[in-house]
Design an enzyme around this catalytic site. Structure first.
Site, PDB file in Angstrom:
ATOM      1  N   GLU A 124       0.893  -1.176   0.000  1.00  0.00           N
ATOM      2  CA  GLU A 124       0.000   0.000   0.000  1.00  0.00           C
ATOM      3  C   GLU A 124       0.920   1.211   0.000  1.00  0.00           C
ATOM      4  OE1 GLU A 124      -3.169  -0.339  -0.118  1.00  0.00           O
ATOM      5  OE2 GLU A 124      -3.510  -2.383   0.586  1.00  0.00           O
ATOM      6  N   CYS A 126      -3.521   8.523   3.502  1.00  0.00           N
ATOM      7  CA  CYS A 126      -3.192   7.959   2.185  1.00  0.00           C
ATOM      8  C   CYS A 126      -4.362   8.114   1.221  1.00  0.00           C
ATOM      9  CB  CYS A 126      -2.828   6.498   2.334  1.00  0.00           C
ATOM     10  SG  CYS A 126      -4.034   5.569   3.287  1.00  0.00           S
TER      11      CYS A 126
HETATM   12  P1  NAP Z   1       8.126   4.960   4.771  1.00  0.00           P
HETATM   13  O1  NAP Z   1       9.243   5.877   5.064  1.00  0.00           O
HETATM   14  O2  NAP Z   1       8.156   4.197   3.506  1.00  0.00           O
HETATM   15  O3  NAP Z   1       8.030   3.973   6.021  1.00  0.00           O
HETATM   16  C1  NAP Z   1       7.030   3.027   6.114  1.00  0.00           C
HETATM   17  C2  NAP Z   1       7.486   1.892   6.998  1.00  0.00           C
HETATM   18  O4  NAP Z   1       8.538   1.176   6.353  1.00  0.00           O
HETATM   19  C3  NAP Z   1       8.036   2.321   8.345  1.00  0.00           C
HETATM   20  O5  NAP Z   1       7.629   1.402   9.325  1.00  0.00           O
HETATM   21  C4  NAP Z   1       9.543   2.257   8.131  1.00  0.00           C
HETATM   22  O6  NAP Z   1      10.248   2.047   9.323  1.00  0.00           O
HETATM   23  C5  NAP Z   1       9.636   1.030   7.254  1.00  0.00           C
HETATM   24  N1  NAP Z   1      10.858   0.905   6.499  1.00  0.00           N
HETATM   25  C6  NAP Z   1      11.633   1.894   5.980  1.00  0.00           C
HETATM   26  N2  NAP Z   1      12.669   1.346   5.306  1.00  0.00           N
HETATM   27  C7  NAP Z   1      12.538   0.003   5.392  1.00  0.00           C
HETATM   28  C8  NAP Z   1      13.297  -1.102   4.905  1.00  0.00           C
HETATM   29  N3  NAP Z   1      14.404  -0.934   4.172  1.00  0.00           N
HETATM   30  N4  NAP Z   1      12.892  -2.348   5.210  1.00  0.00           N
HETATM   31  C9  NAP Z   1      11.772  -2.549   5.932  1.00  0.00           C
HETATM   32  N5  NAP Z   1      11.016  -1.543   6.433  1.00  0.00           N
HETATM   33  C10 NAP Z   1      11.389  -0.281   6.149  1.00  0.00           C
HETATM   34  O7  NAP Z   1       6.741   5.719   4.779  1.00  0.00           O
HETATM   35  P2  NAP Z   1       6.149   6.709   5.873  1.00  0.00           P
HETATM   36  O8  NAP Z   1       6.926   7.985   5.775  1.00  0.00           O
HETATM   37  O9  NAP Z   1       6.038   6.050   7.209  1.00  0.00           O
HETATM   38  O10 NAP Z   1       4.681   6.915   5.307  1.00  0.00           O
HETATM   39  C11 NAP Z   1       4.350   7.867   4.336  1.00  0.00           C
HETATM   40  C12 NAP Z   1       4.001   7.214   3.048  1.00  0.00           C
HETATM   41  O11 NAP Z   1       3.114   6.131   3.276  1.00  0.00           O
HETATM   42  C13 NAP Z   1       3.255   8.147   2.132  1.00  0.00           C
HETATM   43  O12 NAP Z   1       3.900   8.139   0.891  1.00  0.00           O
HETATM   44  C14 NAP Z   1       1.863   7.557   2.008  1.00  0.00           C
HETATM   45  O13 NAP Z   1       1.315   7.680   0.734  1.00  0.00           O
HETATM   46  C15 NAP Z   1       2.079   6.133   2.320  1.00  0.00           C
HETATM   47  N6  NAP Z   1       0.869   5.570   2.906  1.00  0.00           N
HETATM   48  C16 NAP Z   1       0.121   4.721   2.184  1.00  0.00           C
HETATM   49  C17 NAP Z   1      -1.009   4.155   2.726  1.00  0.00           C
HETATM   50  C18 NAP Z   1      -1.843   3.193   1.950  1.00  0.00           C
HETATM   51  O14 NAP Z   1      -2.719   2.567   2.535  1.00  0.00           O
HETATM   52  N7  NAP Z   1      -1.604   3.024   0.674  1.00  0.00           N
HETATM   53  C19 NAP Z   1      -1.369   4.454   4.032  1.00  0.00           C
HETATM   54  C20 NAP Z   1      -0.581   5.323   4.751  1.00  0.00           C
HETATM   55  C21 NAP Z   1       0.546   5.883   4.186  1.00  0.00           C
HETATM   56  P3  NAP Z   1      10.935   3.280  10.126  1.00  0.00           P
HETATM   57  O15 NAP Z   1       9.831   4.182  10.526  1.00  0.00           O
HETATM   58  O16 NAP Z   1      11.578   2.586  11.267  1.00  0.00           O
HETATM   59  O17 NAP Z   1      11.888   3.921   9.159  1.00  0.00           O
END
Ligand code: NAP
Length: 515
Positions: free
Chosen positions: A254, A293
């Protein structure tokens, strides 16, 4: 300061290594720390595989559903405490926090009810039996069978409560043990939820990692499921992860989404449908400071109405009080992290190069009740473009904050659908019209580009939760840029955590297997 422990292999342990600080995004005051390494992930996976799988597998759907019901109750019991954590750690207003916390409880309750309905079914049928031989005796039947693996849930920062629950409910009901990893920056709510949930669940059913994922995914194997919510850059890393590729591990993504809202040419702004459209746009901009999102980012309106709509948005947004979300009069709090503020500012600068300002300039605000210079604040922003389909800054980059861009069109339903498609795949888009033929033309083309289409009209306006609300009974996820994943949708949500198998044999044997 509290060092948040993870819950792995049946015990709470803070890990070791360097520390990362969680802050209050309103004041930037430190709240807690997490350690970035020092966990034995191999042991955690063994614990889930050996203990969690056995314990959950011994239960019926109804019994697992009852566990989910108990989790929902635990949320209700600790609601005020959880809301306070979301306000402090997420920059949520009370309304935003309720959306996250209550949304989690509602989703768990939905899956509790589904468990009760599925009862003690050993397998779930997928469609009807099919005659595949010369006579009806030789039959085929698709069924969903339990998977024997671990579900790894990686969540985004914006919904630490709902995000945890919307993945946990379907996985546990399907019988898979879960290792959940909230985004580090806002992990306090998820941490407290697991403190509440763990004593109510069988051993091995739920584990929690707070802090970065580190080498967690190096331990996945065949049968496991990784369900990820977050940004598309992280999603790309996961898609290419050597271990996931080598074992063809099921990966549900997602990711980003440039959700559109389109006003039909038949709608006057003063009508019920027009009021619904305006309320939905303003709600999506300001609720959770636009960090949803599913929030509307792109707005398409009939050319003749554009000035009127921009005026109405200006008027509504001017009344939004921005500041310390703990204050009652505040309607919009800060962004959740310093990184978010940097990203949103960068996105606004990109938009500013290609669009004109209608409201909010570049987002500078003086938040109410906040020490000068503190907090990750940005005000609501409306931009406009005369060429909405050609504007790259609008259609190619998600600004994850309180920002929308408005553009005109000639009212043609197919063009409106092409605008939805221009986002290259979204979670949800909405169209507001009382003209059924127009809606039919819109849906035929837009349907390929959205996980959900919200059709606003005068008939449903009074009971609509808006396009930004994800319902457990409807699927959540979208094609293309949105990641191609699918979650929730009632029983469909279990399918990520089960295996479809086509059974072929004597019709009476197949029937007995489903009894
Ligand atoms: P993110 O930076 O991609 O982080 C998401 C999750 O992934 C966090 O738990 C992060 O952990 C983890 N993560 C980061 N690098 C990783 C790796 N190499 N291996 C495994 N896990 C890893 O996103 P965010 O800033 O939290 O969220 C914002 C984005 O999420 C926006 O772009 C939004 O569109 C999207 N979003 C989508 C939905 C949907 O349902 N489609 C819902 C909500 C948000 P850490 O925090 O420990 O770095």
């Amino acid at each position: 300061m509290q060092l948040l422990p993870s819950y792995l292999s049946g015990s709470w342990s803070p890990g070791s290594g360097t520390r990362q600080t969680l802050v209050n995004p309103t004041t930037e005051a430190p709240l807690a720390e997490v350690s970035t390494s020092g966990h034995d992930f191999a042991a955690a996976f063994s614990h889930a595989r050996a203990v969690g799988t056995r314990e959950l597998g011994a239960l019926t759907f109804a019994q697992r559903g009852a566990l989910l019901g108990a989790l929902a109750k635990a949320i209700h019991g600790a609601r005020e405490e959880l809301i306070a954590l979301a306000v402090a750690n997420g920059g949520n207003t009370r309304g935003d926090a309720k959306f996250d916390i209550d949304g989690g409880a509602v989703t768990l309750s939905h899956y509790a009810d589904l468990g009760a309905r599925l009862g003690s079914a050993p397998l779930l049928p997928d469609g009807e039996p099919i005659q595949v031989g010369r006579t009806a005796r030789m039959a085929g039947q698709h069924v969903w069978a339990p998977r024997h693996g671990v579900a790894i849930h990686i969540n985004a920062f914006n919904f630490p409560g709902w995000g945890l629950c919307e993945k946990l409910g379907p996985a546990l009901l399907a019988g898979m043990p879960v290792i959940t990893k909230p985004a580090t920056a806002t992990a306090l709510v998820a941490h407290r939820l697991v403190e509440l949930f763990a004593p109510l669940l069988p051993p091995g059913a739920l584990q929690l990692l707070v802090g970065p994922a580190g080498t967690l995914l190096d331990h996945v194997g065949p049968g496991d499921v990784v369900a990820f919510t977050g940004g598309s850059a992280t999603a790309r890393t996961l898609r290419a992860h050597e271990r996931l590729v080598a074992h063809a591990v099921r990966l549900n993504i997602e990711a980003d989404s440039l959700n559109a809202a389109v006003l039909g040419p038949d709608i006057e702004l003063a009508s019920e449908t027009g009021a619904l459209f305006l309320a939905d746009v303003v709600r999506d901009m300001t609720q959770k400071t636009g960090q949803k999102c599913t929030a509307i980012r792109r707005v398409l309106v009939p050319e003749a109405r554009q000035a009127e709509i921009e005026g109405a948005l200006r008027e509504r947004l001017a009344g939004i009080v921005i500041g310390d979300p703990a204050r009652e009069e505040v309607r919009m709090g800060p962004l959740a992290t310093a990184q978010q503020l940097r990203d949103v500012r960068e996105g606004i600068a990109r938009l500013a190069a290609e669009t004109t300002s209608i409201f909010g300039g570049t987002g500078e605000v003086t938040p109410v009740g906040v020490p000068a210079g503190k907090g990750f604040f940005v005000g609501p922003i409306v931009r406009a473009t005369p060429t909405p389909l050609a504007c790259a800054a609008l259609n190619d980059h998600e600004v994850f904050g309180p920002v929308v861009t408005v553009g005109p069109y000639d009212g043609d339903a197919t063009l409106a659908a092409q605008f939805v498609a221009r986002g290259e795949g979204c979670l949800v888009s909405s169209a507001y019209s009382d003209d059924r033929d127009w809606v039919a033309r819109f849906v035929r083309t837009a349907g390929a580009w959205a996980g959900r289409l919200y059709l606003g009209s005068s008939k449903m306006a009074s009971q609509s939760p808006g396009p930004g609300t994800v319902l457990p009974s409807l699927t959540h996820g979208g094609p293309g840029r949105a990641g191609g994943g699918e979650e929730l949708g009632g029983e469909r949500g279990l399918h990520t955590y089960m295996q479809r198998v086509a059974l072929e044999g004597d019709a009476s044997v197949l029937k007995s297997l489903l009894a």
